[in-house]
Motif scaffolding. Structure first.
Motif, PDB file in Angstrom:
ATOM      1  N   LYS A   1       0.867  -1.182   0.000  1.00 17.55           N
ATOM      2  CA  LYS A   1       0.000   0.000   0.000  1.00 17.55           C
ATOM      3  C   LYS A   1       0.895   1.220   0.000  1.00 17.55           C
ATOM      4  CE  LYS A   1      -4.306   1.684   1.336  1.00 17.55           C
ATOM      5  NZ  LYS A   1      -4.661   2.286   0.063  1.00 17.55           N
ATOM      6  N   ASP A   2       0.643   2.143  -0.902  1.00 11.11           N
ATOM      7  CA  ASP A   2       1.509   3.306  -1.044  1.00 11.11           C
ATOM      8  C   ASP A   2       1.328   4.283   0.107  1.00 11.11           C
ATOM      9  OD1 ASP A   2       3.466   4.766  -2.418  1.00 11.11           O
ATOM     10  OD2 ASP A   2       1.943   6.108  -3.222  1.00 11.11           O
ATOM     11  N   LYS A   3       2.442   4.869   0.506  1.00  9.39           N
ATOM     12  CA  LYS A   3       2.429   5.948   1.487  1.00  9.39           C
ATOM     13  C   LYS A   3       3.761   6.678   1.379  1.00  9.39           C
ATOM     14  CE  LYS A   3       4.260   3.660   5.559  1.00  9.39           C
ATOM     15  NZ  LYS A   3       4.084   3.416   6.962  1.00  9.39           N
ATOM     16  N   PRO A   4       3.779   7.942   1.736  1.00 12.30           N
ATOM     17  CA  PRO A   4       5.033   8.692   1.683  1.00 12.30           C
ATOM     18  C   PRO A   4       6.100   8.056   2.576  1.00 12.30           C
ATOM     19  CG  PRO A   4       3.182  10.182   1.991  1.00 12.30           C
ATOM     20  CD  PRO A   4       2.652   8.778   2.148  1.00 12.30           C
TER      21      PRO A   4
ATOM     22  N   LEU B   1       8.154   5.386   1.848  1.00 12.12           N
ATOM     23  CA  LEU B   1       8.528   3.986   1.617  1.00 12.12           C
ATOM     24  C   LEU B   1       9.928   3.873   0.999  1.00 12.12           C
ATOM     25  CD1 LEU B   1       5.338   2.190   0.246  1.00 12.12           C
ATOM     26  CD2 LEU B   1       6.485   1.814   2.418  1.00 12.12           C
TER      27      LEU B   1
ATOM     28  N   TYR C   1       3.343   3.616  -9.209  1.00 10.43           N
ATOM     29  CA  TYR C   1       2.145   3.745  -8.387  1.00 10.43           C
ATOM     30  C   TYR C   1       0.980   3.296  -9.255  1.00 10.43           C
ATOM     31  CZ  TYR C   1      -1.829   5.925  -6.112  1.00 10.43           C
ATOM     32  OH  TYR C   1      -3.032   6.144  -5.503  1.00 10.43           O
TER      33      TYR C   1
ATOM     34  N   GLY D   1      -3.447   2.804  -5.885  1.00  8.67           N
ATOM     35  CA  GLY D   1      -3.213   2.956  -4.454  1.00  8.67           C
ATOM     36  C   GLY D   1      -2.072   2.116  -3.913  1.00  8.67           C
ATOM     37  N   HIS D   2      -1.390   1.400  -4.796  1.00  2.58           N
ATOM     38  CA  HIS D   2      -0.287   0.541  -4.381  1.00  2.58           C
ATOM     39  C   HIS D   2       1.027   0.973  -5.017  1.00  2.58           C
ATOM     40  CE1 HIS D   2      -3.576  -1.995  -3.049  1.00  2.58           C
ATOM     41  NE2 HIS D   2      -2.689  -2.589  -2.274  1.00  2.58           N
ATOM     42  N   PHE D   3       2.081   0.665  -4.322  1.00  2.00           N
ATOM     43  CA  PHE D   3       3.439   0.916  -4.750  1.00  2.00           C
ATOM     44  C   PHE D   3       4.016  -0.420  -5.197  1.00  2.00           C
ATOM     45  CE2 PHE D   3       7.821   0.318  -3.349  1.00  2.00           C
ATOM     46  CZ  PHE D   3       8.471   1.392  -3.927  1.00  2.00           C
TER      47      PHE D   3
ATOM     48  N   ALA E   1       4.628  -2.256   5.603  1.00  2.00           N
ATOM     49  CA  ALA E   1       3.918  -1.812   4.405  1.00  2.00           C
ATOM     50  C   ALA E   1       4.335  -2.528   3.127  1.00  2.00           C
ATOM     51  CB  ALA E   1       4.131  -0.300   4.221  1.00  2.00           C
TER      52      ALA E   1
END
Length: 167
Positions: free
Chosen positions: A11-14, A16, A38, A41-43, A68
């Motif tokens: 799951k993407d988030k700043p 990573l 991206y 919603g996923h990296f 994550a």
């Protein structure tokens, strides 16, 4: 030092990539190459790091514990193909099923390896329908007759009513 290839998804988030870069640095590694994306919603991505062999297990352990990310790792294959040329193929046209299948079947028929493939569908200006775009980098064997591939790609373009450019 020995290279490792990592595949990552989560799951993407700043932060990573920064956390991964920091860990590679802490483990005396060198970041050699990466390709991240991206989507939905996923990296997801690939990473090659050169890291002392005694630190491989520690990096893998850290990655498996990362809340994550899901990872897979392999040791780098040091063999390289030298008698090849890199060519690029661009495809664009109204989206329809089978474009990627036709392209990959043609490349496989000529024993051509895909090095990189990117594709997308976006709204076509002034039409409202989806426009399919793809860009591929392929490895052409030495002494390969490029005209045969060019003719086959032209056949795909005509059959699927898309533009195909080989460079």
């Amino acid at each position: 030092m020995k290279s490792m290839i990592l595949t990552l998804i989560g799951k993407d988030k700043p932060g990573l990539v920064e956390s991964l870069a920091q860990k590679v640095y802490e483990m005396e590694g060198n970041w050699l190459a990466s390709n991240f994306s991206y989507m939905g919603g996923h990296f997801a991505g690939f990473l090659e790091v050169d890291i002392p062999e005694q630190n491989h297990a520690g990096l893998i352990e850290w990655l498996h514990a990362h809340p994550a990310l899901t990872i897979h790792s392999v040791k780098s294959d040091d063999t390289s193909v030298t008698d090849t040329t890199i060519a690029e193929i661009d495809i664009m046209g109204n989206d329809k099923p089978g474009i990627v299948q036709e392209l990959t079947a043609t490349l496989s028929q000529f024993n051509i390896n895909i090095i990189k493939f990117e594709s997308s569908c976006e709204s076509a200006p002034n039409w409202g329908s989806l426009l399919f775009k793809a860009h591929a980098k392929v490895s052409i064997p030495a002494n390969f007759e490029i005209d045969a591939l060019s003719d086959a790609l032209e056949g795909i373009a005509n059959d699927l009513v898309v533009d195909v450019a080989l460079r």
